[in-house]
Design a protein around this motif. Sequence first.
Motif, PDB file in Angstrom:
ATOM      1  N   ILE A 252      -4.174  -9.839  -0.833  1.00 34.26           N
ATOM      2  CA  ILE A 252      -4.450  -8.410  -1.013  1.00 34.26           C
ATOM      3  C   ILE A 252      -5.263  -7.939   0.191  1.00 34.26           C
ATOM      4  CG2 ILE A 252      -5.345  -6.675  -2.613  1.00 34.26           C
ATOM      5  CD1 ILE A 252      -5.621  -9.369  -4.505  1.00 34.26           C
ATOM      6  N   GLU A 253      -4.721  -7.010   0.928  1.00 34.22           N
ATOM      7  CA  GLU A 253      -5.405  -6.497   2.112  1.00 34.22           C
ATOM      8  C   GLU A 253      -5.834  -5.058   1.862  1.00 34.22           C
ATOM      9  OE1 GLU A 253      -2.750  -9.104   5.317  1.00 34.22           O
ATOM     10  OE2 GLU A 253      -2.200  -7.029   4.852  1.00 34.22           O
ATOM     11  N   SER A 254      -7.076  -4.742   2.190  1.00 33.18           N
ATOM     12  CA  SER A 254      -7.554  -3.371   2.026  1.00 33.18           C
ATOM     13  C   SER A 254      -6.930  -2.489   3.109  1.00 33.18           C
ATOM     14  CB  SER A 254      -9.074  -3.322   2.127  1.00 33.18           C
ATOM     15  OG  SER A 254      -9.492  -3.532   3.470  1.00 33.18           O
TER      16      SER A 254
ATOM     17  N   ARG B  73      -5.824  -3.458   7.050  1.00 34.97           N
ATOM     18  CA  ARG B  73      -4.499  -3.246   7.639  1.00 34.97           C
ATOM     19  C   ARG B  73      -4.569  -2.414   8.923  1.00 34.97           C
ATOM     20  NH1 ARG B  73      -0.220  -3.131   3.456  1.00 34.97           N
ATOM     21  NH2 ARG B  73      -0.440  -5.179   2.438  1.00 34.97           N
ATOM     22  N   LYS B  74      -5.485  -1.476   8.939  1.00 34.87           N
ATOM     23  CA  LYS B  74      -5.610  -0.594  10.099  1.00 34.87           C
ATOM     24  C   LYS B  74      -6.150  -1.328  11.320  1.00 34.87           C
ATOM     25  CE  LYS B  74      -7.659   3.833  11.505  1.00 34.87           C
ATOM     26  NZ  LYS B  74      -8.501   4.977  11.039  1.00 34.87           N
ATOM     27  N   MET B  75      -7.040  -2.281  11.114  1.00 36.35           N
ATOM     28  CA  MET B  75      -7.751  -2.922  12.229  1.00 36.35           C
ATOM     29  C   MET B  75      -7.221  -4.305  12.572  1.00 36.35           C
ATOM     30  SD  MET B  75     -11.898  -3.325  12.460  1.00 36.35           S
ATOM     31  CE  MET B  75     -12.720  -4.063  13.875  1.00 36.35           C
ATOM     32  N   PHE B  76      -6.615  -4.995  11.583  1.00 29.58           N
ATOM     33  CA  PHE B  76      -6.228  -6.390  11.791  1.00 29.58           C
ATOM     34  C   PHE B  76      -4.760  -6.619  11.449  1.00 29.58           C
ATOM     35  CE2 PHE B  76     -10.746  -6.341  10.983  1.00 29.58           C
ATOM     36  CZ  PHE B  76     -11.270  -7.272  11.869  1.00 29.58           C
ATOM     37  N   GLU B  77      -4.196  -7.656  12.069  1.00 30.94           N
ATOM     38  CA  GLU B  77      -2.860  -8.113  11.715  1.00 30.94           C
ATOM     39  C   GLU B  77      -2.945  -8.969  10.448  1.00 30.94           C
ATOM     40  OE1 GLU B  77      -0.151  -7.276  13.195  1.00 30.94           O
ATOM     41  OE2 GLU B  77      -0.673  -6.682  15.243  1.00 30.94           O
ATOM     42  N   SER B  78      -1.833  -9.054   9.726  1.00 27.93           N
ATOM     43  CA  SER B  78      -1.787  -9.940   8.572  1.00 27.93           C
ATOM     44  C   SER B  78      -1.799 -11.390   9.032  1.00 27.93           C
ATOM     45  CB  SER B  78      -0.516  -9.676   7.747  1.00 27.93           C
ATOM     46  OG  SER B  78      -0.551  -8.388   7.174  1.00 27.93           O
ATOM     47  N   LEU B  79      -2.674 -12.182   8.441  1.00 30.62           N
ATOM     48  CA  LEU B  79      -2.748 -13.601   8.777  1.00 30.62           C
ATOM     49  C   LEU B  79      -1.722 -14.378   7.967  1.00 30.62           C
ATOM     50  CD1 LEU B  79      -6.622 -14.070   8.804  1.00 30.62           C
ATOM     51  CD2 LEU B  79      -5.116 -13.845  10.778  1.00 30.62           C
ATOM     52  N   SER B  80      -1.260 -15.482   8.510  1.00 26.27           N
ATOM     53  CA  SER B  80      -0.314 -16.325   7.780  1.00 26.27           C
ATOM     54  C   SER B  80      -1.004 -16.964   6.579  1.00 26.27           C
ATOM     55  CB  SER B  80       0.258 -17.408   8.690  1.00 26.27           C
ATOM     56  OG  SER B  80      -0.744 -18.371   8.998  1.00 26.27           O
ATOM     57  N   VAL B  81      -0.232 -17.254   5.549  1.00 23.03           N
ATOM     58  CA  VAL B  81      -0.794 -17.918   4.374  1.00 23.03           C
ATOM     59  C   VAL B  81      -1.379 -19.275   4.759  1.00 23.03           C
ATOM     60  CG1 VAL B  81      -0.211 -18.973   2.159  1.00 23.03           C
ATOM     61  CG2 VAL B  81       0.684 -16.711   2.728  1.00 23.03           C
ATOM     62  N   ASP B  82      -0.720 -19.967   5.686  1.00 20.40           N
ATOM     63  CA  ASP B  82      -1.207 -21.288   6.102  1.00 20.40           C
ATOM     64  C   ASP B  82      -2.598 -21.204   6.727  1.00 20.40           C
ATOM     65  OD1 ASP B  82       1.025 -22.599   5.194  1.00 20.40           O
ATOM     66  OD2 ASP B  82       2.035 -22.637   7.136  1.00 20.40           O
TER      67      ASP B  82
ATOM     68  N   SER C 273      -9.512 -12.449  14.488  1.00 21.66           N
ATOM     69  CA  SER C 273      -9.331 -11.556  15.638  1.00 21.66           C
ATOM     70  C   SER C 273      -8.617 -10.278  15.217  1.00 21.66           C
ATOM     71  CB  SER C 273      -8.522 -12.252  16.733  1.00 21.66           C
ATOM     72  OG  SER C 273      -9.241 -13.361  17.258  1.00 21.66           O
ATOM     73  N   ASP C 274      -9.048  -9.155  15.792  1.00 24.39           N
ATOM     74  CA  ASP C 274      -8.420  -7.878  15.467  1.00 24.39           C
ATOM     75  C   ASP C 274      -7.146  -7.687  16.284  1.00 24.39           C
ATOM     76  OD1 ASP C 274      -9.144  -7.036  18.057  1.00 24.39           O
ATOM     77  OD2 ASP C 274     -10.885  -5.908  17.365  1.00 24.39           O
ATOM     78  N   ARG C 275      -6.542  -6.513  16.174  1.00 19.11           N
ATOM     79  CA  ARG C 275      -5.266  -6.252  16.842  1.00 19.11           C
ATOM     80  C   ARG C 275      -5.386  -6.290  18.365  1.00 19.11           C
ATOM     81  NH1 ARG C 275      -1.280  -4.225  13.484  1.00 19.11           N
ATOM     82  NH2 ARG C 275      -1.971  -3.701  11.352  1.00 19.11           N
ATOM     83  N   ASN C 276      -6.602  -6.140  18.880  1.00 19.02           N
ATOM     84  CA  ASN C 276      -6.827  -6.193  20.323  1.00 19.02           C
ATOM     85  C   ASN C 276      -7.276  -7.573  20.797  1.00 19.02           C
ATOM     86  OD1 ASN C 276      -6.252  -3.388  20.667  1.00 19.02           O
ATOM     87  ND2 ASN C 276      -8.330  -2.905  19.939  1.00 19.02           N
ATOM     88  N   GLY C 277      -7.315  -8.527  19.875  1.00 23.97           N
ATOM     89  CA  GLY C 277      -7.721  -9.878  20.236  1.00 23.97           C
ATOM     90  C   GLY C 277      -9.216 -10.110  20.213  1.00 23.97           C
ATOM     91  N   GLU C 278      -9.979  -9.119  19.752  1.00 24.33           N
ATOM     92  CA  GLU C 278     -11.426  -9.269  19.691  1.00 24.33           C
ATOM     93  C   GLU C 278     -11.832  -9.985  18.398  1.00 24.33           C
ATOM     94  OE1 GLU C 278     -13.594  -8.526  22.097  1.00 24.33           O
ATOM     95  OE2 GLU C 278     -11.849  -7.979  23.320  1.00 24.33           O
TER      96      GLU C 278
ATOM     97  N   ILE D  96       0.864  -1.179   0.000  1.00 30.13           N
ATOM     98  CA  ILE D  96       0.000   0.000   0.000  1.00 30.13           C
ATOM     99  C   ILE D  96       0.901   1.228   0.000  1.00 30.13           C
ATOM    100  CG2 ILE D  96      -1.732   1.301   1.279  1.00 30.13           C
ATOM    101  CD1 ILE D  96      -2.870  -1.315   2.277  1.00 30.13           C
ATOM    102  N   LEU D  97       0.794   2.042  -1.041  1.00 31.75           N
ATOM    103  CA  LEU D  97       1.661   3.200  -1.201  1.00 31.75           C
ATOM    104  C   LEU D  97       1.321   4.291  -0.192  1.00 31.75           C
ATOM    105  CD1 LEU D  97       1.605   3.517  -5.104  1.00 31.75           C
ATOM    106  CD2 LEU D  97       3.195   2.207  -3.685  1.00 31.75           C
TER     107      LEU D  97
END
Length: 304
Positions: free
Chosen positions: A227-229, A233-242, A268-273, A5-6
């Motif tokens: 591809i992550e919107s 990216r703002k609310m969630f961590e990147s999930l592993s490909v697996d 789960s979001d960045r806060n674990g919710e 994301i530029l």
Amino acid sequence: MRNIILSRATASDIENQVNKVLRGLGNPDPPLRLQDVRDLLKLDRAYYSTTDDGFLREKISKLTIAGAQVLKRPGLLLEAVRKFDLRALYLPDRRRILLDRSQPDAKQRWNEAHEVGHSLLPWHADLMLGDHEQTVTPSCHAQIEAEANYAAGQLLFLQTRFLVAANDSTPDLDTVRSLHASFGNTFTTTFWRFVESAHSNLPMIGLIGANPNFPRRASEGRVRYVIESPAYRKMFESLSVDSLQTGIASYCRPSKAGPLGSAEIIISDRNGEPHVFFFDSFGNTYDCLTLAVYRRPHKRVIGF
């Protein structure tokens, strides 16, 4: 591979360059004619063949003896094509785009727009074809390719014309199919553009790769692109490909074409919710494309 994301500043610079082109063309209706773009920018287009070494060498010879020398090392073009399995090239000195004639027309459209993108960005001229020491770094290469892709998307999808149409529609694969037909671009490039730019406040993930339950070969049964919107990216961590692979495999039918299934999956979001995403997959005979769209917070059931 995950999408880059530029920065807002870089994206804005690219948007301004593309806007000049579209205004020069009279803000055309979709689908965009790339010949009109080439004529406006005074770009030349030619073809080469990666399966015919003699043909490719002849092209290089003609390019290096016609007027100014194109490359400091004439063999560099051939080396680059072979080493990186290039499908298209832009030669700044000649303002010439070279396309691999073996590619399908739909893919050539994107490849050509990508090279037009390179031509539009002044800071790319010194970075093309290994003429600058920075191009040896993977991070620099990935950045300039992401910038050219962004420019191509801005062109082929006519900037806000695509966004207005996309945002006025439901965020699902049916909308992607409709936009694919309207703008005359491939389903995959439309899908990518939709995830990155449409419904800016809605977290979405786009996944491209083989159907894990119907790979052509065992080694291909994996997600190749994630591809992550920006909202994701703002609310969630990147999930592993697996983990993404496991989620798709839990519902995908063993087929290579048509609707492959759908399911609600908790992320789960960045806060674990926990939150619910709706995963929907479709096969275009080459790839399994999965659109994951945010639905709602997940309500935990508390026992007594």
